[in-house]
Design a protein around this motif. Structure first.
Motif, PDB file in Angstrom:
ATOM      1  N   GLU A   1       0.828  -1.202   0.000  1.00  0.00           N
ATOM      2  CA  GLU A   1       0.000   0.000   0.000  1.00  0.00           C
ATOM      3  C   GLU A   1       0.860   1.248   0.000  1.00  0.00           C
ATOM      4  N   GLU A   2       0.443   2.205  -0.817  1.00  0.00           N
ATOM      5  CA  GLU A   2       1.054   3.528  -0.811  1.00  0.00           C
ATOM      6  C   GLU A   2      -0.071   4.484  -0.465  1.00  0.00           C
TER       7      GLU A   2
ATOM      8  N   LEU B   1      -3.349   0.251  -3.645  1.00  0.00           N
ATOM      9  CA  LEU B   1      -2.849  -0.988  -3.061  1.00  0.00           C
ATOM     10  C   LEU B   1      -2.827  -2.109  -4.090  1.00  0.00           C
ATOM     11  N   GLU B   2      -2.010  -3.085  -3.779  1.00  0.00           N
ATOM     12  CA  GLU B   2      -1.918  -4.300  -4.599  1.00  0.00           C
ATOM     13  C   GLU B   2      -2.029  -5.485  -3.655  1.00  0.00           C
ATOM     14  N   ILE B   3      -2.895  -6.410  -4.011  1.00  0.00           N
ATOM     15  CA  ILE B   3      -3.003  -7.638  -3.214  1.00  0.00           C
ATOM     16  C   ILE B   3      -2.770  -8.812  -4.165  1.00  0.00           C
TER      17      ILE B   3
ATOM     18  N   TYR C   1       2.648  10.287   4.753  1.00  0.00           N
ATOM     19  CA  TYR C   1       2.754   9.398   3.595  1.00  0.00           C
ATOM     20  C   TYR C   1       3.436   8.121   4.041  1.00  0.00           C
ATOM     21  N   GLU C   2       2.981   6.996   3.518  1.00  0.00           N
ATOM     22  CA  GLU C   2       3.722   5.765   3.773  1.00  0.00           C
ATOM     23  C   GLU C   2       3.694   4.849   2.571  1.00  0.00           C
ATOM     24  N   ASN C   3       4.781   4.131   2.441  1.00  0.00           N
ATOM     25  CA  ASN C   3       4.921   3.140   1.389  1.00  0.00           C
ATOM     26  C   ASN C   3       5.330   1.861   2.106  1.00  0.00           C
TER      27      ASN C   3
END
Lengths: 480, 450
Positions: B30-31, B150-152, B47-49
């Motif tokens: 998730e970004e 996001l990527e799952i 912000y978070e990556n």
């Protein structure tokens, strides 16, 4: 790692920031869950990363990354600068930080037996013994037992010269029996409901809980609750057990003394506080036997640490003295509002979260009663044991808490058991009705590992030292 | 964002190195950026990556789980080793049904480039407009605005290769005067679908209309529950009523009552990740396609969600509602709840109330008091109004409710035609689509001072 953080801080200093800090956090967690005679899950989780906080001309920016190369740290620092610039789109009085002592130090929490050095099988074996005992009653439909361990390594470096390294180990365990007779479902837990007991200690804490010794009682009480009567709706005297007092302190004292809530910056999610600035030093929060402290130095408390996430040293602060409200939990940004220095309450839930004001160990100081004498001294009332439900308004005034089990008190003795018991009151009235607190032999710091606050949501580990206490004219048994 | 091809290839490389009988890898990256404002200024801007790679290793029926947030090979391989080591020291989980085999899932178009690339400055400009609406009236504004991508991915040694990219935007706001407050919130897959200014106007209007609130005695009232209030109740019901664990251990209010009519026939509640209105993912954390599951159909109890393990125990089939392996002891949980809309325009609901209360939202609901009877308690917040003879006559101070969901929703008078999508647990892929509901009877048990 420290050198990489110092390089990033130096780069930010050259960019002309007012202040910046870089915080490396490596958090390892082991979680074990057993249901009935089956090991549901054993997992080990690792989170590593760096959070960078910058203050530029009075505006904040924060960025976090889990990639630890020097290039990535500089990129993240640059992003934090951009975010601070975006924050300045809406003009306001610049944030100013309170002065503080600057430390270069290393802190290690108390830990005699490293829980991560023990085999998971040793731990699951103990939990399976517990559930075996719980399942010996037919009516116990589900027996659950769990352990949880954390090991956190933090390095904090700031533009002011702070360099602080901390290693903190936490351990917890607990279990519950769910009894079901086809119509009714009831639960009993040990040593506390929800997540059991948790402390900033090693595996020696789990051993001290003597999990097996209490399983038969928990099982029998879960079954007995199926046949118990509901608590009548009435105003009466209540004696509240120590773990439920921990929840009571948490919700009705711990949260309203967070100065960020008081100043309105948590209003959109968690809410505000009835303890407004005009009440500091004047408001009669409780009766004159009520003394509450915030103490991050308690031995083994779940809110115990060496330094907060702004590099402020752990300390003990008076909150309520002889019933009078005298102190807030503060940060470097909020403390100047009340002309003070920070008392070290800023903590973040991992590298990727911004530090916010969190409880440390918020303790109700012990009184001088023994529990058996206190019950004996009570003509009529209800004894309330272990939390089941919790709800309080967004200024922390009107609360309603439910307990797993309650017992009638009649002529100084415990009588019949009650199920589904709730009690409700307004915070100041309730605390001003406190007329007895048990002594230090009944006092323990209870860990709360699931305190939620902030957006994005952060979960904090906090503690509450409490002993059983008595309150007068409290409404119990609210009908639905 | 790493992208499907690159991500699957990277994780397949780890999967191939496994010496376990079965292996599963779940990736959640998730970004996200979040701008938080209060006292009409931005006070937190973050912000978070980050990511989590969760590996489940199976040796026979012995299971080990380990996770890391690093994508470096050394960390990923160490995590795989860790999972295998844990499994090797464990006892058998006889109820373990094995990892699933691939089942085709229907992809959901849930990724929006504009949302993924929304900048801190763009968020700040939106917040600026929101605050402006409040300051026009001399009010303060507080809230949070987030955008995320996001990527799952779920891969296992039986051949599952599931991948889902998504975006989400979420905003909440409270307009505040000296004596009142008003709330508005919205969730969307695309940031362009959030009309922040319109929401700000709605929050301000509620704040205006509830100034100088009167105190009302607790008791039984007719109520209008707006979507945020309904969603806050439903978020609890997912755990205490509609999840497999509560159902199987008997604490759920549906346990032993399937087929019985429990609420008004105006109440139909279900979980449906594939409904195009939802922010969701098309498969669960075991890679099993999500199915529509009806909890209450015209008031009649129909069933609960399942994962593979609870399905074995319940002698049924998984509905595709497994949680990540670290949370598997919670059983299956539905994260995309919908209450079917009714036929009444929202504006007409209030006209149908002789004397009652309109609730904008609840605060701090708790549903553990008596789960068999679905008893919930909580406080009203940020816009509670008295309705007399079909119109709002003013704000009232906040009240505590303590009532059974089943009892209260048995008294449903009408359900609005309009619905709102709101954030819930499992942000980013979890949501609740709720209408406004008119209940004939709702019990308030206490009150507060504001």
């Amino acid at each position: 790692m420290k050198e990489k953080l110092k390089t990033a801080v130096d780069w930010l200093r050259r960019k002309g920031v007012t202040y910046a800090d870089c915080r490396y956090v490596r958090r390892e967690n082991e979680s074990i869950q057993v249901t009935d005679r089956t090991v549901d899950s054993v997992s080990r989780n690792l989170d590593v990363g760096v959070g960078i906080r910058v203050l530029v001309n009075g505006f904040w920016g924060f960025a976090a990354t889990s990639q630890l190369t020097s290039a990535e740290l500089q990129k993240t620092a640059g992003l934090a600068l951009q975010i601070a610039k975006a924050s300045s789109v809406i003009a306001h009085a610049p944030a100013v930080l309170a002065e503080q002592d600057i430390y270069v130090d290393h802190y290690c929490s108390q830990c005699e037996i490293d829980p991560f050095a023990l085999s998971p099988d040793q731990k699951t074996g103990l939990l399976l013994q517990v559930t075996e005992i719980l399942k010996k009653a037919k009516a116990v439909k589900t027996a659950e037992a769990s352990m949880e361990f954390y090991k956190t390594h933090k390095i904090f470096v700031s533009t002011e010269g702070a360099e602080i390294e901390q290693e903190i180990t936490e351990s917890g365990a607990g279990y519950r029996a769910v009894a079901f007779d086809g119509k009714e479902a009831q639960t009993r837990s040990y040593p506390n409901s929800h997540r059991g007991g948790v402390a900033t200690l090693g595996y020696e804490y789990i051993e001290s809980l003597r999990l097996l010794d209490h399983a038969e009682r928990v099982r029998e009480e879960a079954v007995a609750l199926l046949k118990a009567s509901p608590c009548p709706d009435m105003q009466t005297t209540v004696i509240i057990c120590a773990p439920q007092m921990a929840l009571q302190v948490h919700e009705s004292c711990g949260h309203p003394i967070e100065l960020d809530r008081v100043l309105g910056t948590e209003i959109s999610l968690a809410g505000g506080s009835f303890l407004t600035l005009d009440k500091l030093g004047k408001f009669q929060y409780g009766s004159d036997i009520v003394n509450i402290t915030a103490d991050a130095t308690n031995s083994g408390g779940l809110g115990t640490f060496g330094y907060d996430d702004e590099g402020v040293k752990a300390q003990r602060t008076p909150i309520v003295e002889q019933g009078r409200f005298v102190g807030y939990l503060t940060s470097r940004e909020t403390a100047p509002v009340i002309a003070q220095r920070s008392n070290g309450a800023m903590r973040a839930d991992g590298f990727n979260r911004l530090p916010i004001i969190r409880m440390t160990n918020i303790n109700l100081e012990p009184g001088n009663w023994r529990l058996d004498e206190l019950i004996k001294d009570t003509k009529q009332g209800v004894f309330l044991d272990l939390n089941k439900s919790w709800s309080i308004d967004d200024k922390r005034l009107n609360f309603q808490f439910g307990v797993e089990a309650a017992w009638e008190i009649k002529d100084g003795k415990l009588g019949q058991m009650y199920k589904n018991t709730v009690y409700t009151d307004m915070t100041p009235r309730f605390w001003n009705s406190c007329d007895a607190i048990c002594d230090r032999s009944h006092w323990e710091v209870w860990g709360t590992p699931n305190c939620g606050k902030g957006e994005p949501m952060q979960t904090a580990h906090v503690g509450h030292g409490t002993a059983p206490a008595r309150f007068r004219n409290v409404r119990v048994g609210v009908k639905s | 964002m790493i992208g499907k091809e690159k991500l699957i290839k990277k994780l397949e490389g780890i999967l191939k190195q496994s010496r376990a009988d079965e292996t599963e890898i779940v990736y959640h990256g998730e970004e996200s950026g979040l701008t938080r404002y209060a006292n009409s200024m931005i006070h937190q801007n973050v912000y978070e990556n980050n990511r989590r790679v969760l590996i489940r290793a199976v040796l026979g029926k012995r299971i080990g789980v380990a996770s890391t947030n690093s994508m470096l090979d050394a960390y990923l391989l160490a995590t795989l080793d860790n999972a295998i080591t844990i499994a090797s020291t464990q006892r058998e989980n006889r109820q373990f049904a094995g990892l699933p085999k691939p089942t085709p899932y229907k992809g959901v178009a849930a990724f929006d480039k504009a949302t993924a690339s929304f900048t801190p400055m763009q968020r700040a400009r939106v917040v600026q407009r929101v605050i402006k609406e409040a300051t026009k009236h001399g009010y303060n504004m507080a809230g949070a605005f987030s955008t995320s991508s996001l990527e799952i991915a779920v891969l296992n040694s039986n051949g599952i290769r599931a991948y889902h990219p998504a975006t989400a935007a979420s905003i909440n706001m409270i307009a505040m005067s000296e004596t009142s407050s008003g709330y508005a919130a919205r969730l969307a897959g695309k940031v362009a679908h959030i009309d922040a200014t319109a929401l700000a106007k709605a929050a301000v209007e509620k704040c205006q209309n509830s100034e100088n609130p009167q105190s009302l005695e607790p008791g039984e009232y007719e109520v209008i529950l707006e979507p945020a209030a309904v969603a806050e109740m439903f978020a609890w019901l997912t755990f205490i009523g509609f999840g497999s664990k509560a159902f199987q251990q008997g604490t759920s209010f549906l346990a032993g009552r399937i087929g019985r009519k429990l609420t008004s026939e105006l109440v139909t509640i279900y979980d449906h990740a594939l409904d195009p209105r939802m922010v969701s993912m098309p498969f669960d954390f075991e890679g099993v396609p999500r199915k529509k599951v009806v909890y209450l159909d015209k008031g009649v109890a129909k069933g609960v969600v399942h994962d593979r393990q609870s399905a074995v125990k319940g002698k049924t089939k998984t509905t595709g509602h497994a949680l990540p392996a670290t949370a598997s002891s919670q059983g299956a949980i539905g994260i995309n709840m919908i209450m079917s809309p009714g036929r009444t325009p929202k504006a007409k609901l209030i006209a149908g109330v002789k004397r009652g209360i309109l609730v904008t939202r609840f605060h701090y609901i708790n549903g553990y008091i008596d789960t068999r009877n679905s008893v919930l308690t909580g406080m009203t917040r940020d816009g509670t109004f008295l309705i007399e003879n079909g119109r709002i006559t003013g704000g009232i101070k906040n009240l505590r409710f303590t009532d059974s969901f089943l009892r209260a929703f048995k008294s449903t008078v009408a359900v609005s035609r309009e619905t709102e999508l709101l954030s819930s647990w499992w942000g980013g892929v979890g949501c609740i689509l709720a209408p406004t509901v008119h209940l004939g009877s709702f019990k308030f048990s206490g009150k507060t001072e504001f």
